[in-house]
Design a protein around this motif. Structure first.
Motif, mmCIF file in Angstrom:
data_model
loop_
_atom_site.group_PDB
_atom_site.id
_atom_site.type_symbol
_atom_site.label_atom_id
_atom_site.label_comp_id
_atom_site.label_asym_id
_atom_site.label_seq_id
_atom_site.Cartn_x
_atom_site.Cartn_y
_atom_site.Cartn_z
ATOM 1 N N ASP A 1 -5.322 57.976 -3.632
ATOM 2 C CA ASP A 1 -5.198 59.081 -2.680
ATOM 3 C C ASP A 1 -6.148 58.869 -1.512
ATOM 4 O O ASP A 1 -7.311 58.499 -1.704
ATOM 5 N N GLU A 2 -5.654 59.130 -0.312
ATOM 6 C CA GLU A 2 -6.511 59.129 0.872
ATOM 7 C C GLU A 2 -6.912 60.577 1.129
ATOM 8 O O GLU A 2 -6.079 61.418 1.443
ATOM 9 N N LEU A 3 -8.193 60.871 0.967
ATOM 10 C CA LEU A 3 -8.702 62.237 1.043
ATOM 11 C C LEU A 3 -9.404 62.452 2.375
ATOM 12 O O LEU A 3 -10.285 61.674 2.747
ATOM 13 N N LEU A 4 -9.025 63.513 3.081
ATOM 14 C CA LEU A 4 -9.665 63.847 4.350
ATOM 15 C C LEU A 4 -10.448 65.144 4.189
ATOM 16 O O LEU A 4 -9.909 66.149 3.701
ATOM 17 N N PHE A 5 -11.700 65.102 4.586
ATOM 18 C CA PHE A 5 -12.602 66.245 4.473
ATOM 19 C C PHE A 5 -13.188 66.598 5.837
ATOM 20 O O PHE A 5 -13.384 65.716 6.683
ATOM 21 N N VAL A 6 -13.496 67.869 6.018
ATOM 22 C CA VAL A 6 -14.454 68.282 7.040
ATOM 23 C C VAL A 6 -15.739 68.566 6.290
ATOM 24 O O VAL A 6 -15.760 69.402 5.374
ATOM 25 N N ALA A 7 -16.791 67.841 6.656
ATOM 26 C CA ALA A 7 -18.032 67.937 5.879
ATOM 27 C C ALA A 7 -19.244 67.903 6.795
ATOM 28 O O ALA A 7 -19.251 67.203 7.813
ATOM 29 N N ALA A 8 -20.259 68.656 6.416
ATOM 30 C CA ALA A 8 -21.538 68.586 7.125
ATOM 31 C C ALA A 8 -22.123 67.193 6.926
ATOM 32 O O ALA A 8 -22.009 66.599 5.847
ATOM 33 N N GLN A 9 -22.732 66.671 7.974
ATOM 34 C CA GLN A 9 -23.268 65.316 7.908
ATOM 35 C C GLN A 9 -24.270 65.162 6.770
ATOM 36 O O GLN A 9 -24.305 64.123 6.092
ATOM 37 N N ALA A 10 -25.035 66.191 6.519
ATOM 38 C CA ALA A 10 -26.053 66.118 5.469
ATOM 39 C C ALA A 10 -25.442 66.023 4.070
ATOM 40 O O ALA A 10 -26.137 65.672 3.107
ATOM 41 N N ARG A 11 -24.149 66.329 3.955
ATOM 42 C CA ARG A 11 -23.492 66.311 2.638
ATOM 43 C C ARG A 11 -22.665 65.046 2.406
ATOM 44 O O ARG A 11 -22.081 64.892 1.321
ATOM 45 N N GLU A 12 -22.602 64.155 3.381
ATOM 46 C CA GLU A 12 -21.709 63.009 3.266
ATOM 47 C C GLU A 12 -22.080 62.085 2.105
ATOM 48 O O GLU A 12 -21.206 61.639 1.352
ATOM 49 N N GLU A 13 -23.344 61.803 1.947
ATOM 50 C CA GLU A 13 -23.765 60.915 0.867
ATOM 51 C C GLU A 13 -23.455 61.529 -0.498
ATOM 52 O O GLU A 13 -22.988 60.849 -1.420
ATOM 53 N N GLN A 14 -23.700 62.824 -0.608
ATOM 54 C CA GLN A 14 -23.412 63.531 -1.856
ATOM 55 C C GLN A 14 -21.917 63.494 -2.159
ATOM 56 O O GLN A 14 -21.504 63.299 -3.313
ATOM 57 N N LEU A 15 -21.095 63.667 -1.126
ATOM 58 C CA LEU A 15 -19.644 63.629 -1.301
ATOM 59 C C LEU A 15 -19.180 62.238 -1.726
ATOM 60 O O LEU A 15 -18.345 62.093 -2.626
ATOM 61 N N GLU A 16 -19.742 61.208 -1.113
ATOM 62 C CA GLU A 16 -19.362 59.839 -1.467
ATOM 63 C C GLU A 16 -19.742 59.518 -2.906
ATOM 64 O O GLU A 16 -18.972 58.903 -3.646
ATOM 65 N N ASP A 17 -20.929 59.955 -3.330
ATOM 66 C CA ASP A 17 -21.359 59.724 -4.708
ATOM 67 C C ASP A 17 -20.421 60.415 -5.703
ATOM 68 O O ASP A 17 -20.143 59.885 -6.784
ATOM 69 N N LEU A 18 -19.941 61.589 -5.312
ATOM 70 C CA LEU A 18 -19.067 62.345 -6.202
ATOM 71 C C LEU A 18 -17.712 61.651 -6.389
ATOM 72 O O LEU A 18 -17.161 61.619 -7.495
ATOM 73 N N LEU A 19 -17.185 61.071 -5.305
ATOM 74 C CA LEU A 19 -15.818 60.567 -5.322
ATOM 75 C C LEU A 19 -15.677 59.098 -5.696
ATOM 76 O O LEU A 19 -14.676 58.685 -6.282
ATOM 77 N N SER A 20 -16.660 58.308 -5.338
ATOM 78 C CA SER A 20 -16.503 56.867 -5.524
ATOM 79 C C SER A 20 -16.908 56.448 -6.926
ATOM 80 O O SER A 20 -17.238 57.255 -7.779
ATOM 81 N N VAL A 21 -16.891 55.139 -7.142
ATOM 82 C CA VAL A 21 -17.253 54.596 -8.451
ATOM 83 C C VAL A 21 -18.684 55.002 -8.781
ATOM 84 O O VAL A 21 -19.577 54.919 -7.934
ATOM 85 N N ARG A 22 -18.910 55.443 -9.997
ATOM 86 C CA ARG A 22 -20.275 55.775 -10.391
ATOM 87 C C ARG A 22 -21.154 54.541 -10.289
ATOM 88 O O ARG A 22 -20.759 53.453 -10.689
ATOM 89 N N ARG A 23 -22.338 54.713 -9.745
ATOM 90 C CA ARG A 23 -23.180 53.542 -9.473
ATOM 91 C C ARG A 23 -23.562 52.810 -10.754
ATOM 92 O O ARG A 23 -23.654 51.589 -10.782
ATOM 93 N N GLU A 24 -23.772 53.550 -11.847
ATOM 94 C CA GLU A 24 -24.123 52.875 -13.073
ATOM 95 C C GLU A 24 -22.953 52.056 -13.601
ATOM 96 O O GLU A 24 -23.123 50.983 -14.205
ATOM 97 N N ASP A 25 -21.700 52.545 -13.327
ATOM 98 C CA ASP A 25 -20.527 51.786 -13.724
ATOM 99 C C ASP A 25 -20.380 50.537 -12.897
ATOM 100 O O ASP A 25 -20.015 49.477 -13.374
ATOM 101 N N ALA A 26 -20.651 50.685 -11.572
ATOM 102 C CA ALA A 26 -20.472 49.563 -10.647
ATOM 103 C C ALA A 26 -21.450 48.445 -10.945
ATOM 104 O O ALA A 26 -21.168 47.276 -10.715
#
Length: 225
Positions: A198-223
């Protein structure tokens, strides 16, 4: 909707053509006689004038416009047009073209800009969007609220694949506005499930972008495993 476009070059004319096809009224303004090509966009109104001059904008009746687009190839001109449109004429929506990425920081509400469109940044973002899966890509910056339009393609390994939208604890100041799934464009509801790819489009505050990416992408411990 009535729209005034400062700058009748290739960019301004292209925008005018799209808006006219969608049923809007368009006024093109340019101070260069060579730019006044009525035959190229015959449905538009044309004004030979300097959009940085109050007298010109009075003649254009800018106060009647719903939107002003500063689309010239000169960032200084686009900033002046934006400021005048907002402060002198109270135009509700001002969109400005950014030609030099180094000037992007100036294009904010202090200069009357509601939406800044950086052509180099947009082209770069579109390239990233085409090749990136699991990485957050910033497509567009909104001046008000320090918010951005961002995109992420949900990877196969995402922990959220198969999860209903309503069951996701999204970061504060973040809104999922569209899901692009193959050839379909979906307006997400609480009951829709997220799918890998899925291609997901968000309107997001800049300060929340990293948090949003961590939530959606591969978990870092998995990667890293």
């Amino acid at each position: 909707m009535r729209v005034a476009i400062a700058g009748a070059g290739a960019v301004g004319r292209s925008i005018a053509g799209e808006l006219l096809e969608n049923g809007h009224e368009v006024l093109l303004i340019d101070k260069a006689p060579t730019a006044i090509s009525v035959e190229r966009v015959p449905q538009a109104e044309w004004l030979l004038a300097d959009a940085c001059e109050i007298t010109s904008l009075d003649e254009a009746a800018l106060q009647r416009c719903n939107v002003v687009i500063a689309a010239t190839g000169d960032d200084k001109v686009n900033l002046v047009v934006s400021l005048l449109a907002k402060t002198e004429y109270g135009v509700p929506r001002v969109v400005a073209r950014v030609n030099n990425p180094k000037n992007e920081w100036l294009f904010n509400e202090s200069w009357g800009v509601d939406v800044a469109v950086s052509t180099p940044r947009l082209m770069s973002a579109l390239v990233e969007e085409a090749v990136s899966v699991g990485d957050l890509v910033r497509l567009l910056r909104f001046s008000h609220g320090d918010a951005n339009l961002v995109e992420l393609t949900l990877p196969e390994e995402s922990a959220l694949a198969g999860t209903q939208v309503g069951n996701v604890e999204w970061p504060q100041d973040t809104s999922l506005v569209t899901i692009i799934r193959g050839t379909r464009v979906l307006t997400p509801t609480r009951d829709d499930s997220l799918e890998a790819g899925d291609e997901l489009l968000f309107v997001a505050a800049q300060a929340r972008e990293e948090q949003l990416e961590d939530l959606l992408s591969v978990r870092r411990e998995d990667a890293s495993s």
